[in-house]
Design an enzyme around this catalytic site. Structure first.
Site, mmCIF file in Angstrom:
data_model
loop_
_atom_site.group_PDB
_atom_site.id
_atom_site.type_symbol
_atom_site.label_atom_id
_atom_site.label_comp_id
_atom_site.label_asym_id
_atom_site.label_seq_id
_atom_site.Cartn_x
_atom_site.Cartn_y
_atom_site.Cartn_z
ATOM 1 N N LYS A 20 44.259 37.348 101.852
ATOM 2 C CA LYS A 20 43.600 38.420 101.100
ATOM 3 C C LYS A 20 42.233 38.775 101.704
ATOM 4 O O LYS A 20 41.707 38.035 102.547
ATOM 5 C CB LYS A 20 43.470 37.990 99.636
ATOM 6 C CG LYS A 20 44.823 37.848 98.915
ATOM 7 C CD LYS A 20 44.620 37.512 97.438
ATOM 8 C CE LYS A 20 45.936 37.427 96.696
ATOM 9 N NZ LYS A 20 45.722 37.178 95.230
ATOM 10 N N TYR A 60 51.886 45.224 93.614
ATOM 11 C CA TYR A 60 51.660 44.454 92.390
ATOM 12 C C TYR A 60 52.197 45.157 91.137
ATOM 13 O O TYR A 60 51.721 44.886 90.040
ATOM 14 C CB TYR A 60 50.162 44.173 92.229
ATOM 15 C CG TYR A 60 49.677 42.988 93.056
ATOM 16 C CD1 TYR A 60 50.189 41.711 92.850
ATOM 17 C CD2 TYR A 60 48.681 43.151 94.018
ATOM 18 C CE1 TYR A 60 49.743 40.629 93.583
ATOM 19 C CE2 TYR A 60 48.218 42.059 94.764
ATOM 20 C CZ TYR A 60 48.760 40.803 94.534
ATOM 21 O OH TYR A 60 48.312 39.722 95.255
ATOM 22 N N ASN A 123 41.104 34.941 95.528
ATOM 23 C CA ASN A 123 41.718 33.618 95.666
ATOM 24 C C ASN A 123 42.471 33.416 96.989
ATOM 25 O O ASN A 123 43.431 32.657 97.057
ATOM 26 C CB ASN A 123 42.563 33.271 94.435
ATOM 27 C CG ASN A 123 43.751 34.188 94.258
ATOM 28 O OD1 ASN A 123 43.929 35.129 95.023
ATOM 29 N ND2 ASN A 123 44.558 33.915 93.257
ATOM 30 N N HIS A 126 48.149 35.194 98.922
ATOM 31 C CA HIS A 126 49.298 35.511 98.076
ATOM 32 C C HIS A 126 50.515 34.836 98.669
ATOM 33 O O HIS A 126 50.618 34.711 99.890
ATOM 34 C CB HIS A 126 49.557 37.031 98.049
ATOM 35 C CG HIS A 126 50.893 37.373 97.451
ATOM 36 N ND1 HIS A 126 51.082 37.484 96.101
ATOM 37 C CD2 HIS A 126 52.116 37.545 98.024
ATOM 38 C CE1 HIS A 126 52.379 37.733 95.869
ATOM 39 N NE2 HIS A 126 53.020 37.776 97.024
ATOM 40 N N GLU A 137 59.330 41.686 98.598
ATOM 41 C CA GLU A 137 57.990 41.741 99.192
ATOM 42 C C GLU A 137 58.042 41.820 100.717
ATOM 43 O O GLU A 137 57.243 42.525 101.331
ATOM 44 C CB GLU A 137 57.172 40.525 98.745
ATOM 45 C CG GLU A 137 56.833 40.585 97.259
ATOM 46 C CD GLU A 137 56.066 39.364 96.763
ATOM 47 O OE1 GLU A 137 55.765 39.325 95.557
ATOM 48 O OE2 GLU A 137 55.758 38.457 97.569
HETATM 49 P P1 IDP Z 1 49.760 33.951 92.068
HETATM 50 O O1 IDP Z 1 49.065 34.799 93.102
HETATM 51 O O2 IDP Z 1 49.229 32.541 92.053
HETATM 52 O O3 IDP Z 1 51.256 34.039 92.168
HETATM 53 P P2 IDP Z 1 49.964 35.739 89.744
HETATM 54 O O4 IDP Z 1 50.020 35.256 88.343
HETATM 55 O O5 IDP Z 1 51.224 36.277 90.357
HETATM 56 O O6 IDP Z 1 49.367 34.546 90.644
HETATM 57 O O7 IDP Z 1 48.841 36.847 89.809
HETATM 58 C C1 IDP Z 1 48.671 37.654 90.937
HETATM 59 C C2 IDP Z 1 47.218 37.733 91.285
HETATM 60 O O8 IDP Z 1 46.508 38.398 90.250
HETATM 61 C C3 IDP Z 1 46.517 36.381 91.438
HETATM 62 O O9 IDP Z 1 46.661 35.815 92.715
HETATM 63 C C4 IDP Z 1 45.081 36.729 91.130
HETATM 64 O O10 IDP Z 1 44.429 37.263 92.293
HETATM 65 C C5 IDP Z 1 45.216 37.812 90.100
HETATM 66 N N1 IDP Z 1 45.109 37.234 88.745
HETATM 67 C C6 IDP Z 1 46.034 36.546 88.080
HETATM 68 N N2 IDP Z 1 45.586 36.176 86.873
HETATM 69 C C7 IDP Z 1 44.349 36.645 86.784
HETATM 70 C C8 IDP Z 1 43.358 36.592 85.763
HETATM 71 O O11 IDP Z 1 43.544 36.025 84.696
HETATM 72 N N3 IDP Z 1 42.184 37.195 86.064
HETATM 73 C C9 IDP Z 1 41.949 37.835 87.250
HETATM 74 N N4 IDP Z 1 42.855 37.908 88.226
HETATM 75 C C10 IDP Z 1 44.039 37.315 88.000
#
Ligand code: IDP
Length: 150
Positions: A20, A60, A123, A126, A137
């Site tokens: 990312k 997304y 974070n 992905h 994807e």
């Molecule tokens: P993942 O990337 O660990 O699979 P997902 O639940 O699929 O997590 O969520 C996609 C992305 O959305 C996450 O990587 C994160 O960047 C963002 N995200 C998920 N939950 C939150 C939240 O509660 N606050 C802000 N961003 C979030």
């Protein structure tokens, strides 16, 4: 024998990975690629690109009704991303294990997110979460002719 080869190939998966914008900006693409390679995952396709808003919203789309969707899209278009297909035995789960929990504060020590991510928004990586999403994807970013057999 051919039968044995077919059996072996069944266990090999492909998954879509994205470094990312935060991790690209920190100049740690190579360090993250090393984690993949050290775990036995092969990079079979890769491209760097600046996502448009439409690209990020499309990618997304499953999250479009979540409260964090707008922030997530803003973040994903804030700079270039490095997108790759990883191949290997159990690649989907293996990559998720290497990544660590979504929230880096909750990610296990030694995972990519624990080591390189700053927040749940920024974070670092992905990774596809299931075979069905991996297929969708991968196709979103790579025509099949651009994914190499290795
Ligand atoms: P993942 O990337 O660990 O699979 P997902 O639940 O699929 O997590 O969520 C996609 C992305 O959305 C996450 O990587 C994160 O960047 C963002 N995200 C998920 N939950 C939150 C939240 O509660 N606050 C802000 N961003 C979030």
């Amino acid at each position: 024998s051919i039968l044995l080869l077919e059996f072996y190939k069944m266990a090999v998966e492909r998954t879509l990975s994205i470094v990312k914008p935060d991790a690209v900006a920190k100049n740690v693409i190579g360090k993250i690629y090393s984690r993949f390679e050290e775990a036995g995952l092969k990079i079979v396709a890769a491209r760097m690109l600046q996502l448009s808003r439409a690209d990020a919203e499309g990618f997304y789309a499953v999250h479009k009704d979540r409260p964090f969707f707008k922030d997530l899209v803003e973040f994903m278009i804030s700079g270039p991303v490095m997108v790759q297909v990883l191949e290997g035995e159990n690649a989907i789960a293996k990559n998720r294990e290497l990544m660590g929990a979504t929230d880096p504060k909750k990610a296990d020590k030694g995972t990519i997110r624990a080591d390189f991510a700053d927040s749940i928004d920024a974070n670092a990586v992905h990774g596809s979460d299931a075979p069905e999403t991996a297929a969708v994807e991968i196709a979103y970013f790579f025509p099949s002719m651009q994914v190499c057999a290795r």
